[in-house]
Design an enzyme around this catalytic site. Structure first.
Site, PDB file in Angstrom:
ATOM      1  N   ARG A 297     -12.399 -12.035   7.818  1.00 48.35           N
ATOM      2  CA  ARG A 297     -11.805 -12.682   8.996  1.00 48.35           C
ATOM      3  C   ARG A 297     -12.887 -12.986  10.029  1.00 48.35           C
ATOM      4  NH1 ARG A 297      -6.193 -12.172   9.884  1.00 48.35           N
ATOM      5  NH2 ARG A 297      -5.159 -11.069   8.208  1.00 48.35           N
TER       6      ARG A 297
ATOM      7  N   HIS B 246       0.801   6.572  -8.746  1.00 47.23           N
ATOM      8  CA  HIS B 246      -0.048   7.326  -9.681  1.00 47.23           C
ATOM      9  C   HIS B 246       0.691   8.528 -10.302  1.00 47.23           C
ATOM     10  CE1 HIS B 246      -3.021   4.828  -7.974  1.00 47.23           C
ATOM     11  NE2 HIS B 246      -3.509   5.645  -7.054  1.00 47.23           N
TER      12      HIS B 246
ATOM     13  N   LYS C  68      -1.745  -1.464  -5.118  1.00 48.66           N
ATOM     14  CA  LYS C  68      -0.621  -0.635  -4.767  1.00 48.66           C
ATOM     15  C   LYS C  68      -0.831  -0.094  -3.348  1.00 48.66           C
ATOM     16  CE  LYS C  68      -1.500   3.245  -4.608  1.00 48.66           C
ATOM     17  NZ  LYS C  68      -2.647   3.447  -3.709  1.00 48.66           N
TER      18      LYS C  68
ATOM     19  N   ASP D 284       1.396   6.298  -0.925  1.00 49.49           N
ATOM     20  CA  ASP D 284       0.023   6.017  -1.345  1.00 49.49           C
ATOM     21  C   ASP D 284      -0.219   6.436  -2.793  1.00 49.49           C
ATOM     22  OD1 ASP D 284      -2.652   5.227  -1.084  1.00 49.49           O
ATOM     23  OD2 ASP D 284      -3.292   7.242  -0.509  1.00 49.49           O
TER      24      ASP D 284
ATOM     25  N   LYS E  65      -7.155   5.151 -16.479  1.00 40.58           N
ATOM     26  CA  LYS E  65      -8.058   6.300 -16.636  1.00 40.58           C
ATOM     27  C   LYS E  65      -7.989   6.764 -18.095  1.00 40.58           C
ATOM     28  CE  LYS E  65      -7.929   7.993 -11.882  1.00 40.58           C
ATOM     29  NZ  LYS E  65      -9.308   7.970 -11.409  1.00 40.58           N
TER      30      LYS E  65
HETATM   31  C1  BG6 Z   1      -5.842   5.255  -4.307  1.00 40.47           C
HETATM   32  C2  BG6 Z   1      -5.306   5.802  -3.011  1.00 40.47           C
HETATM   33  O1  BG6 Z   1      -4.857   4.535  -4.982  1.00 40.47           O
HETATM   34  O2  BG6 Z   1      -6.285   6.331  -5.119  1.00 40.47           O
HETATM   35  C3  BG6 Z   1      -6.343   6.645  -2.311  1.00 40.47           C
HETATM   36  O3  BG6 Z   1      -4.923   4.721  -2.168  1.00 40.47           O
HETATM   37  C4  BG6 Z   1      -6.885   7.704  -3.235  1.00 40.47           C
HETATM   38  O4  BG6 Z   1      -5.805   7.250  -1.144  1.00 40.47           O
HETATM   39  C5  BG6 Z   1      -7.348   7.070  -4.532  1.00 40.47           C
HETATM   40  O5  BG6 Z   1      -7.992   8.326  -2.586  1.00 40.47           O
HETATM   41  C6  BG6 Z   1      -7.774   8.122  -5.529  1.00 40.47           C
HETATM   42  O6  BG6 Z   1      -8.273   7.496  -6.679  1.00 40.47           O
HETATM   43  P1  BG6 Z   1      -9.181   8.299  -7.700  1.00 40.47           P
HETATM   44  O7  BG6 Z   1      -9.377   7.369  -8.844  1.00 40.47           O
HETATM   45  O8  BG6 Z   1     -10.434   8.651  -6.975  1.00 40.47           O
HETATM   46  O9  BG6 Z   1      -8.387   9.528  -8.067  1.00 40.47           O
END
Ligand code: BG6
Length: 504
Positions: free
Chosen positions: A63, A263, A171, A258, A205
């Site tokens: 921006r 996840h 997400k 989040d 993963k």
């Molecule tokens: C993201 C979240 O999707 O995953 C974050 O928005 C989080 O808050 C992250 O820290 C963790 O990802 P990973 O792969 O490091 O476990």
């Protein structure tokens, strides 16, 4: 599904299957935390591994007016901090030439018309064949306005010459069940489902993909994978980092939106699902969606008992965060799956930031024997249940604990663990999940992305909890110190059921 094979040297090499069309990638949110920690390092590593096409350009959308050299310097320093490979001079030179900057106000249609011109001229000069991948690494509330403008300008029209445009949605997809349904509906008016890539990088993963292989290729576990043998399942995602510079984003989401709605529920889906009819993406997604739909929706009166929230001290002082914020940075939930396999087996899921440890793990606790056959009460008391531990990260591994008799004249019991460690076995660094998802989106392979019914079913499962806490905000925030195991109430929460957390 496309594959990246490890070579004997432990490097990941391109295979014919992993060929990617020439294309441009446009990143919205290119200076944000996600881009800095995950996207730039993943793109760099894909380039080092020879997985990016020669004709490939990246546009970082900003921006504000920025200096391209300064932006590149920032990316280089982010690579030094977050990439699995530190930038090497010659590779960095090659990679940095791919990076371009595009500045404009995202609320104005003129910005998108300018972008169209820039992409057209790149197309001519770099031969990117009209293929464009848009990556929306921006807060949920700003997603649709951008898609709408892309649509109005014709930037995401489906070309008829064999070229493609695709959009990756970060997400959380929406912020509630209603908003996810609305977003699905709105973007469906602009994009075809085949252009939509809803990301959940956990699905890419290695250790999470391995859940399917582990469950459905080893016959020893399947007969005991049910309510007859399993007492409870625990899924933990602990992070030692706090919210950092992502305050504005985090205030919109909090821990449940989040990482839990996406996840952790995706992991729960893979652990709990029935065997799919095949390993095809649709078959796996169908079984996961059945699990999400079987998650019992609790009554309001149960939610206070079945969930606890936390916020770390200091969260409210972070940039972009309200001084009286009630946004949770920690949550533990008890869920029930109403189907034949899992009736009566609680699934405890918990996640938090600012904790003492970084670990993501699934712990499956088996039932105790029906009677203790030892006359010595101490032996009975020392007995611990068997726990199967699937360590997603770090120190990726699978362990099974069980009781043994230690050598010696008397009768005693002690705990032993059988452990498989990825690094000991394979001896190379596992690529970051973002490398895989970016590559797959470029290849047009949606296997590891979330389907619209899946995203809605996971929102449905967490919505009662979100609504309850919205109406009954916790009065004790902040309630844990950074660098600790989280709120004490989380231990009391599971102890009330006569159980304990297995992941420390
Ligand atoms: C993201 C979240 O999707 O995953 C974050 O928005 C989080 O808050 C992250 O820290 C963790 O990802 P990973 O792969 O490091 O476990």
């Amino acid at each position: 599904m496309s594959t990246i094979y490890p070579s004997l040297e432990g490097e990941f090499k391109a295979t014919p299957e992993s060929k990617v069309d020439p294309c441009s990638m446009v990143i919205f949110g290119a200076q944000g935390d996600l881009a800095r920690r995950k996207l730039w390092p993943s793109l760099y590593n894909l380039d080092v591994d020879g997985l990016l096409p020669e004709q490939f350009s990246i546009f970082a959308i900003s921006r504000r007016e920025l200096d391209l050299d300064e932006v590149k310097e920032q990316i280089r320093s982010d690579l030094s901090e977050h990439s699995r490979r530190k930038p090497d001079d010659s590779m960095w030179m090659k990679f940095s030439e791919r990076v371009h900057l595009f500045t404009g106000n995202l609320d104005e249609s003129g910005t998108y018309r300018k972008l169209e011109k820039v992409l057209e001229s790149t197309d001519k000069s770099c031969d990117t064949c009209g293929n464009t991948l848009y990556y929306l690494a921006i807060p949920p509330s700003t997603v649709f306005p951008v898609v709408e403008k892309l649509g109005e300008t014709g930037l995401v029209d489906q070309p008829h010459d064999g070229s493609w445009t695709r959009v990756i949605f970060e997400k959380p997809f929406g912020t509630s069940l209603e908003s996810a349904i609305e977003l699905n509906c709105n973007i469906g008016r602009v994009l075809d489902e085949s252009q939509i890539y809803r990301i959940d990088h956990y699905l890419a993963k290695e250790t999470i993909q391995n859940i399917l292989v582990f469950r459905f290729t080893n016959t020893i576990f399947e007969p005991s994978w049910n309510r007859e043998n399993i007492d409870n399942v625990q899924i933990t995602m602990a992070e030692d980092i706090g919210v950092g510079s992502r305050g504005r984003f985090y205030e919109e989401v909090g821990v449940i939106r989040d990482v839990m709605q996406n996840h952790l529920l995706q992991v729960l889906g893979l652990i709990a699902m029935e065997p799919p009819v095949s390993m095809e993406a649709e078959a796996i997604r169908d079984e996961k969606v059945k699990i999400f739909k079987s998650i019992r929706l609790p009554e309001d009166s149960e939610i206070g008992e079945n969930s606890i929230l936390g916020q770390y001290e200091g969260y409210r002082e972070g940039p972009g965060i309200a001084a009286d914020s009630n946004v949770p940075t920690y949550a533990a939930l008890k869920l029930h799956i109403d189907n034949w396999r899992w009736q009566g087996v609680p699934f405890y899921i918990r996640a938090g930031k600012g904790l003492n440890n970084r670990v993501t793990e699934v712990a499956i606790e088996y039932r105790e024997p029906p009677v203790c056959l030892f006359s010595d009460r101490d032996i009975c008391a020392a007995h611990e249940p068997q726990v199967l531990t699937i360590r997603i990260q770090p120190h990726e591994s699978i362990g099974l604990s069980f009781m043994i008799k230690p050598p010696g004249p008397g009768m005693d019991v002690s705990k032993a663990v059988m452990n498989f460690d990825y690094h000991d076995q394979f001896g190379y660094d596992i690529p970051d999940a973002y490398e895989r998802v970016i590559l797959n989106a470029m290849q047009g392979d949606a296997t590891l992305f979330v389907r619209s019914d899946g995203v809605e079913a996971t929102w449905r499962a967490v919505t009662p909890v979100l609504n309850y806490w919205q109406e009954n905000p916790p009065s004790d925030f902040p309630n844990y110190r950074e660098g600790t195991r989280g709120p004490l109430a989380a231990d009391e929460f599971i102890a009330r059921d006569g159980r304990r957390w297995w992941t420390e």
